[in-house]
Design an enzyme around this catalytic site. Structure first.
Site, PDB file in Angstrom:
ATOM      1  N   ASN A  11      39.727  41.879  51.713  1.00 44.15           N
ATOM      2  CA  ASN A  11      39.405  42.563  50.461  1.00 44.15           C
ATOM      3  C   ASN A  11      38.991  41.495  49.452  1.00 44.15           C
ATOM      4  O   ASN A  11      39.835  40.815  48.886  1.00 44.15           O
ATOM      5  CB  ASN A  11      40.651  43.334  49.984  1.00 44.15           C
ATOM      6  CG  ASN A  11      40.458  43.965  48.619  1.00 44.15           C
ATOM      7  OD1 ASN A  11      39.351  43.999  48.092  1.00 44.15           O
ATOM      8  ND2 ASN A  11      41.546  44.459  48.039  1.00 44.15           N
ATOM      9  N   LYS A  13      37.738  41.835  46.596  1.00 44.89           N
ATOM     10  CA  LYS A  13      37.901  42.259  45.197  1.00 44.89           C
ATOM     11  C   LYS A  13      36.627  41.904  44.408  1.00 44.89           C
ATOM     12  O   LYS A  13      35.537  41.941  44.967  1.00 44.89           O
ATOM     13  CB  LYS A  13      39.173  41.647  44.603  1.00 44.89           C
ATOM     14  CG  LYS A  13      40.381  41.909  45.510  1.00 44.89           C
ATOM     15  CD  LYS A  13      41.705  41.636  44.871  1.00 44.89           C
ATOM     16  CE  LYS A  13      42.806  41.946  45.871  1.00 44.89           C
ATOM     17  NZ  LYS A  13      44.146  41.796  45.322  1.00 44.89           N
ATOM     18  N   HIS A  97      43.705  51.534  46.320  1.00 43.84           N
ATOM     19  CA  HIS A  97      44.307  50.205  46.125  1.00 43.84           C
ATOM     20  C   HIS A  97      45.117  50.216  44.824  1.00 43.84           C
ATOM     21  O   HIS A  97      44.732  50.874  43.855  1.00 43.84           O
ATOM     22  CB  HIS A  97      43.206  49.140  46.067  1.00 43.84           C
ATOM     23  CG  HIS A  97      43.763  47.753  46.101  1.00 43.84           C
ATOM     24  ND1 HIS A  97      44.279  47.142  44.987  1.00 43.84           N
ATOM     25  CD2 HIS A  97      43.917  46.883  47.119  1.00 43.84           C
ATOM     26  CE1 HIS A  97      44.723  45.945  45.322  1.00 43.84           C
ATOM     27  NE2 HIS A  97      44.515  45.759  46.616  1.00 43.84           N
ATOM     28  N   GLU A  99      45.331  48.213  42.484  1.00 43.33           N
ATOM     29  CA  GLU A  99      44.567  47.822  41.286  1.00 43.33           C
ATOM     30  C   GLU A  99      43.735  48.996  40.770  1.00 43.33           C
ATOM     31  O   GLU A  99      43.560  49.161  39.564  1.00 43.33           O
ATOM     32  CB  GLU A  99      43.693  46.594  41.601  1.00 43.33           C
ATOM     33  CG  GLU A  99      44.544  45.338  41.730  1.00 43.33           C
ATOM     34  CD  GLU A  99      44.006  44.271  42.663  1.00 43.33           C
ATOM     35  OE1 GLU A  99      42.812  44.294  43.007  1.00 43.33           O
ATOM     36  OE2 GLU A  99      44.811  43.400  43.066  1.00 43.33           O
ATOM     37  N   GLU A 169      51.057  47.940  50.810  1.00 43.94           N
ATOM     38  CA  GLU A 169      50.943  46.758  49.963  1.00 43.94           C
ATOM     39  C   GLU A 169      51.940  46.846  48.814  1.00 43.94           C
ATOM     40  O   GLU A 169      51.665  47.513  47.806  1.00 43.94           O
ATOM     41  CB  GLU A 169      49.525  46.652  49.379  1.00 43.94           C
ATOM     42  CG  GLU A 169      48.440  46.571  50.420  1.00 43.94           C
ATOM     43  CD  GLU A 169      47.170  45.948  49.850  1.00 43.94           C
ATOM     44  OE1 GLU A 169      46.754  44.915  50.371  1.00 43.94           O
ATOM     45  OE2 GLU A 169      46.624  46.478  48.871  1.00 43.94           O
ATOM     46  N   GLY A 175      48.761  39.095  45.353  1.00 41.09           N
ATOM     47  CA  GLY A 175      48.232  37.994  44.552  1.00 41.09           C
ATOM     48  C   GLY A 175      49.305  37.154  43.881  1.00 41.09           C
ATOM     49  O   GLY A 175      49.006  36.334  43.023  1.00 41.09           O
ATOM     50  N   SER A 215      49.810  38.857  49.701  1.00 39.61           N
ATOM     51  CA  SER A 215      50.033  37.427  49.948  1.00 39.61           C
ATOM     52  C   SER A 215      50.175  37.090  51.434  1.00 39.61           C
ATOM     53  O   SER A 215      50.928  36.186  51.790  1.00 39.61           O
ATOM     54  CB  SER A 215      51.240  36.920  49.161  1.00 39.61           C
ATOM     55  OG  SER A 215      51.011  37.090  47.769  1.00 39.61           O
TER      56      SER A 215
HETATM   57  P1  PGA Z   1      46.481  39.264  48.275  1.00 38.92           P
HETATM   58  O1  PGA Z   1      45.812  40.709  48.028  1.00 38.92           O
HETATM   59  O2  PGA Z   1      46.338  38.947  49.735  1.00 38.92           O
HETATM   60  O3  PGA Z   1      45.676  38.327  47.396  1.00 38.92           O
HETATM   61  O4  PGA Z   1      47.897  39.373  47.855  1.00 38.92           O
HETATM   62  C1  PGA Z   1      45.973  41.744  48.955  1.00 38.92           C
HETATM   63  C2  PGA Z   1      45.298  43.003  48.447  1.00 38.92           C
HETATM   64  O5  PGA Z   1      45.350  43.271  47.238  1.00 38.92           O
HETATM   65  O6  PGA Z   1      44.695  43.766  49.223  1.00 38.92           O
END
Ligand code: PGA
Length: 256
Positions: A11, A13, A97, A99, A169, A175, A215
């Protein structure tokens, strides 16, 4: 029972121009484009989808989008539809997601409309669920995940249910560098599998891949991916460089 093929999805983003995306896809294709043990998906931003599609042509790497509208066309300024994504060879789409839920106000009901639209257009949703830190600390993780799964998949038939990928998640792990422990992750993954059994029956639930996201890195992936109900990863930060992303694909391939 046929084992579930592991899936590693990147992803990106809101990162990478179209040219940067092509460079990354080329490196990924060169390293893992021919293998078929692990399903590999890259999810660039909309502006890099078409160029990425060309760069991965002829390889086994698949293309995903990060969002879409549930209508096929119409007066929805700024939106992109499932048929538009299909027309440029997109096969997957990340939906719900955290976000999108927290910064753009996406509700379970909206995510549900998108999931159904994606499935009806032969796009495979990577349907995301997960609890916040406050929810985990107050002991409501399973309740929150249950609500998201039940509402997000409402009205999805058994037949269409087979096309889904779920991503668990935990919001506090995205992140942040804080990864869920293998026990924490496996507990929720097994719980989600149980919910899928109730919704779609055992045979379908056993086929659906449940990815972990938050992460995930080459260092912690082998242990997570070895868990019974963890069928791959949705990777943010570590998907932006070919080396770490390829290492994650190789880590998934090494699990037998
Ligand atoms: P990350 O993001 O691996 O940077 O924690 C995962 C995601 O949001 O899909």
């Amino acid at each position: 029972m046929i084992p579930r093929k592991k899936l590693i999805a990147g992803n990106w983003k809101m990162n990478k121009t179209s040219a940067d995306g092509v460079a990354l896809v080329r490196d990924i294709v060169a390293a893992v484009g021919k293998q078929s043990e692990v399903e590999v998906v890259v999810c660039p931003p909309f502006t890099a989808l078409e160029s990425a599609a060309r760069a991965l042509e002829g390889s086994n790497v698949k293309l995903g989008a990060q969002n879409m509208h549930f209508e096929s066309s119409g007066a929805f300024t700024g939106e992109v539809s499932a048929p538009m994504l299909r027309a440029i060879f997109t096969t997957h789409v990340i939906l719900g997601h955290s976000e999108r839920r927290s910064y753009f106000g996406e509700t379970d009901a909206l995510v549900n409309q998108k999931v159904i639209a994606a499935l009806k257009n032969q796009l495979r949703p990577i349907f995301c669920v997960g609890e916040s830190l406050a929810e985990r600390e107050s002991g409501s993780t399973l309740k929150v995940v249950q609500t998201q799964v039940e509402r997000g998949l409402e009205g999805v038939s058994k037949e269409l249910g087979q096309g889904i990928v779920v991503a668990y998640e935990p919001v506090w792990a995205i992140g942040t560098g804080k990864v869920a422990s293998t026990d924490q992750a496996q507990e929720v993954h097994a719980f989600i599998r149980g919910l899928l059994v109730k919704l779609f029956g055992e045979p379908v639930a056993q086929k659906v891949r449940i990815l972990y996201g938050g992460s995930m890195k080459p260092a912690n992936a082998p242990e997570l991916l070895a868990q019974k109900d963890i069928d791959g990863g949705l990777i943010g930060g570590a998907s932006l460089e070919a080396r770490s992303f390829v290492e994650l694909v190789n880590a998934a391939a090494a699990i037998k």
